[in-house]
Design an enzyme around this catalytic site. Structure first.
Site, PDB file in Angstrom:
ATOM      1  N   GLU A  87      -4.243 -27.185  24.235  1.00  0.00           N
ATOM      2  CA  GLU A  87      -5.561 -26.708  23.852  1.00  0.00           C
ATOM      3  C   GLU A  87      -6.635 -27.792  23.725  1.00  0.00           C
ATOM      4  O   GLU A  87      -7.815 -27.512  23.914  1.00  0.00           O
ATOM      5  CB  GLU A  87      -5.457 -25.948  22.518  1.00  0.00           C
ATOM      6  CG  GLU A  87      -4.659 -24.657  22.585  1.00  0.00           C
ATOM      7  CD  GLU A  87      -5.332 -23.597  23.438  1.00  0.00           C
ATOM      8  OE1 GLU A  87      -6.548 -23.353  23.270  1.00  0.00           O
ATOM      9  OE2 GLU A  87      -4.645 -23.012  24.301  1.00  0.00           O
ATOM     10  N   SER A 482      27.242  18.886 -17.965  1.00  0.00           N
ATOM     11  CA  SER A 482      28.115  18.326 -19.002  1.00  0.00           C
ATOM     12  C   SER A 482      28.043  16.813 -19.108  1.00  0.00           C
ATOM     13  O   SER A 482      28.578  16.244 -20.071  1.00  0.00           O
ATOM     14  CB  SER A 482      29.566  18.746 -18.747  1.00  0.00           C
ATOM     15  OG  SER A 482      29.708  20.144 -18.905  1.00  0.00           O
TER      16      SER A 482
END
Length: 838
Positions: A87, A482
């Site tokens: 770049e 239960s």
């Protein structure tokens, strides 16, 4: 001639002055009102929030932009070199703009135009200009934007170091497939950290900024362009002296292989876990913190237990579903020529992995021939179809099919899974043999908690997260049946009852209020035991005994226990509540059981141990105990810090242990006997609501509390013969078998003042070791029955805790009106006489 030269130089000088003035004017014009570049001195980009398991394994990520910020000094030189070569080779030598690069780009563009080449003009933006554009400007392709970009680049070069500019660039640059910055790209392209990248991999990342979508190696159309661009970057790196020629040759010949990160959440079945963490963070800190804040979240998940939870819950729901028949194929497809292409073109069905879609091609007397989406064929033997009974109303069970045609037809679309032997292990199968599979209609939940800390170690909120994101562990409010009873019995144990206290198991009727009929509860099997001990009442889950206790204690006391243990926020003062008619979630009920086994200490269940912000500062910690000395960096022979136990005591530790001991009996002799095959100290309770719409098993080992729920999302009966013991308890058993595999059996912890006495398991009366029904019963000081002798001969297998006592057929209950000999009056409160309460 002299005059001409003088005139020429004067003209050129004047033009230069005009040019400079024009340039200054342009810079002045476009330099007005530019964004403030000084804001980049303190860069805090949106970062990915990551969620880790308890062992540090990554399980989830949340981000608007996939990014991990890495400071400049942590970025390897190889990565920096790749981007500079690709770049901006003169990055360290220019002041924001590169005149040499501009001239070079202009010459190449003119050459291309002269040759009639319509390529896009070559860019000459420096890395500094790209930072200016990415952070402060737009992507508008115009001359004015380029001028502003150049102005900002020159200003930034004066204000910031080159290292800071590179840090901004390498953390912000878009590198395709949703990746921002080099760290995220390295993880998501190669499943590596930056310092693990090879030359070829670093060069590929450096190749991406120019046009990341055009260099996607995962797409056939762009794979060659990606490879060419990578090799070009490698060449530039060698040309600029970053790598040697030998390194360049080796990197150029390396294949471009993308190794995407594995889905760790799916690998451990942790989707429900991760989603609940996501919701919790959004609720507490907001969406911006989750998707942009870069939080580091250490969850409580144990990946091993989570995988076991995922597998065992799914297997248990499948087992229930297969007991109740075959609901038919999920679609139809022409089984004629071209069936493979048609099958492969169908959209994927969510939540069925690892099953495969298949089409029935033909049937024989002994099997069904099937075809798979890859064109392969196989067979389903009749032994794998026998479960596929015709479904009947109310989940009743029909006769077993005898021929494949009773189950399938050519063209049926089904799910299959490769099998090697029958479920009972009696028949071995050859290759290409498959079993018929069906996505269960029933749903369920499993949660495992550390009872000492409240850390949720595993949580599976349903059969498949892909099919339903509703988390039944935390969001489903169902009736516990239960499994609520232990809290009624603890209220009794705290009120003077002992495990050997007798309560009448006979019909009872109670007032429900003005204008309401009498309430006449019944036992599940419509039978009666007469006078029976509290232990027997809970082990056998006797409804009438539980209601009698409630009538004796008062609903206000029972409600206080239910609310204290966090089962509900407010329990209605109605007698039906003691049989589990209230609504609660599996997480709340399992947490309550965890508070029983930890000695009656309050705990707060949590999915998160710690949260750190992007700087590493801890902003949340579940463990809030004060700890003087824990912050010391070095050990200099000082005493180890003492961490105080700040948990609230919910119930007397001796009461909690008595309940643990009774719940061991549920597993050894009661409704949870299916779990006793594990031969470990385990305790728990089954639960079944009216019409078997909700089934439960909640229990624990000394260090692990686990709750299992099974039921339809739209409450409906699970079947006449389905209970907590048949639908939920087998899942608990299978989970505990795997979870505790390889770990030594640990007895439950006994409070120092508890007295353990040999008693008859049925009557609670003291007895000797020759009695085949002898167990050790737990009594508080001063409540040991006359004739009972306290013992302390704990054996290594937990024998003194009721683990592994001899089991025989229960004898007939004592005659009505009988009482345990020597029972002191304070242990047996006076009970109301109305309605025949004993």
């Amino acid at each position: 001639m002299v005059r001409f030269i003088t005139l020429l130089f004067s003209t050129l000088f004047l033009l230069a002055i005009v040019g400079v003035a024009a340039a200054l004017g342009v810079f002045w014009h476009y330099g007005q009102g530019l964004p403030d570049y000084r804001q980049l001195a303190h860069y805090e980009p949106p970062e990915t929030t990551r969620v880790y398991a308890g062992d540090g394994r990554l399980i989830a990520e949340y981000a608007a932009e996939k990014r991990s910020f890495v400071p400049f000094n942590a970025i390897p030189p190889l990565v920096i070199d790749a981007f500079l070569a690709a770049e901006d080779k003169n990055f360290y030598h220019h002041s924001g703009i590169d005149p040499e690069g501009i001239i070079r780009a202009a010459i190449i563009d003119l050459k291309n135009r002269g040759m009639g080449n319509e390529r896009r003009p070559m860019g000459a933006s420096t890395i500094t200009q790209q930072v200016a554009k990415n952070f402060l400007l737009t992507n508008e392709p115009s001359l004015s934007r380029k001028i502003k970009e150049a102005i900002l680049a020159m200003r930034m070069s004066k204000a910031f170091t080159k290292q800071h500019i590179l840090e901004l660039y390498l953390n912000e640059i878009y590198l395709g497939q949703g990746n921002y910055g080099v760290a995220a790209a390295a993880l998501n392209y190669f499943d590596k950290s930056l310092d693990e990248l090879t030359v070829a991999e670093a060069a590929f990342l450096g190749a991406l900024p120019k046009a990341p979508n055009n260099y996607n190696p995962s797409r056939a159309a762009t794979a060659q362009a990606a490879l060419d661009r990578r090799n070009w970057v490698i060449g530039r790196m060698a040309e600029d002296g970053y790598i040697t020629a030998a390194q360049a040759r080796e990197a150029t010949t390396a294949p471009l292989l993308i190794r995407t990160r594995s889905d760790a959440t799916a690998a451990v079945g942790g989707d429900y876990f991760a989603e609940d963490i996501r919701r919790e963070i959004v609720s507490e800190y907001g969406e911006a913190a989750l998707y942009k804040g870069g939080l580091s979240v250490r969850s409580t998940m144990d990946p091993r237990l989570q995988r076991i939870a995922y597998d065992t819950l799914r297997a248990g729901l499948e087992a229930y579903d297969r007991r109740h028949g075959w609901r038919g194929p999920w679609g139809h497809l022409d089984p004629g020529p071209g069936w493979a292409l048609r099958l492969a073109a169908l959209p994927a069905r969510p939540g069925v992995a690892p099953w495969q879609s298949a089409v029935v091609l033909s049937l024989s007397a002994a099997s069904a021939e099937i075809g798979l989406a890859n064109g392969a064929t196989g067979r389903i033997p009749m032994t794998e179809l026998r479960w596929a009974r015709q479904p009947l109303p109310e989940q009743r069970v029909a006769a077993m099919p005898r021929h494949p045609s009773e189950v399938l037809a050519p063209g049926d679309l089904i799910f299959v899974q490769a099998v090697t032997q029958s479920e009972d292990g009696k028949e071995k199968y050859g290759p290409e043999t498959y079993g018929l599979r069906q996505v269960p209609k029933v749903e369920g939940a499993l949660v495992a908690i550390d009872p000492h800390t409240g850390r949720v170690l595993a949580m599976q909120g349903g059969f498949s997260y892909a099919r339903s994101q509703f988390n039944r562990v935390t969001q489903a409010e169902r009736q516990p049946g239960s499994s609520f009873k232990p809290f009624v019995y603890m209220a009794a144990l705290d009120s003077g009852y002992t495990p050997s206290s007798l309560v009448l198991d006979e019909p009872i009727e109670l007032d429900q209020g003005p204008g309401l009929p009498k309430w006449r509860p019944v036992n599940d099997h419509k039978d009666f035991l007469g006078p029976a001990t509290l232990r027997v009442g809970l082990e056998k889950s006797r409804n009438l005994m539980t209601v009698r206790l409630a009538a004796s204690l008062g609903m206000a006391k029972i409600a206080s226990y239910a609310e204290r243990f966090g089962i509900v926020d407010k329990l209605p003062l109605e007698y039906s509540m003691v049989l589990g008619a209230c609504d609660t979630t599996p997480l709340r009920l399992t947490s309550a059981y965890a508070e029983i086994v930890n000695g009656g200490k309050k705990l707060t269940p949590t999915l998160i141990d710690r949260i750190q912000d992007r700087t590493g500062k801890t902003i949340y910690r579940h463990d809030q105990r004060p700890c003087e000395g824990c912050e010391n960096t070095f050990y200099t022979n000082q005493d180890m810090p003492e961490v105080p136990d700040t948990r609230q005591q919910l119930v007397d530790p001796m009461t909690a242990y008595q309940m643990v001991h009774i719940l061991e009996g549920v597993v050894q002799r009661g409704t949870g006997r299916i779990i006793s095959v594990l031969k470990r100290p385990l305790a728990g309770k089954t639960g079944t609501s009216n019409e078997s719409k909700d089934t439960w098993f909640v229990g624990f080992s000394p260090n692990l509390a686990v709750g299992v729920f099974v039921g339809f999302d739209e409450p409906a009966t699970l079947g006449e013969h389905e209970f907590g013991a048949t639908a939920a308890a087998p899942i608990f058993r299978d989970f505990m078998k795997e979870a505790l595999d390889g770990k030594p059996p640990i007895p439950f912890r006994v409070p120092p003042d508890i007295r353990l006495v040999r008693v008859d398991a049925r009557t609670g009366r003291p007895t000797d070791s020759a009695d085949p029904q002898a167990i050790y019963e737990a009594f508080k000081p001063g409540t040991v029955p006359t004739g009972g002798e306290a013992v302390n001969d704990f054996d290594a297998n937990g024998g003194a805790l009721g683990f592994g006592p001899p089991q025989g057929a229960p004898a007939a209950p004592p005659a009505a009106g009988a009482a345990a000999p020597g029972q002191p009056a304070p242990q047996q409160p006076a009970l109301p006489q109305a309605g025949g309460i004993y």
